[in-house]
Motif scaffolding. Sequence first.
Motif: not given
Length: 122
Positions: A10-13, A86, A89, A117-122
């Motif tokens: 997933g999407l995580v900070q 990030p 990702t 999918q792994v997405t790491v947002s900055s």
Amino acid sequence: QVQLVESGGGLVQAGGSLRLSCAASGRTFYAMGWFRQAPGKEREFVATISRTGETTRNSDSVKGRFTISRDNAKNTVYLQMNSLKPEDTAVYYCAARTRLGVAVIGTGFDYWGQGTQVTVSS
């Protein structure tokens, strides 16, 4: 039919955590592992664990942040990812080995999941 099914991406900070799961079915596996592939990059080793769980190996890039574990009663391997960055990702793939011993390269594994999918947002 052998299947490896990943979940938990997933999407995580940045600084957050995720836990990936990989449910295996169809046969018994020895070592299992996680690899990842970022856009434009080659697939890279992340972590592996022996069948008993006594032996684990992590890549230098995730040491101290990621932990691999397994529950043989559930035929499931996990990747706990903490302090995400990030640069983590990527698509994360579960892999399973039908031979004795552990491996840290892709050719050491015999079955692969479809990826999560792994997405790491900055």
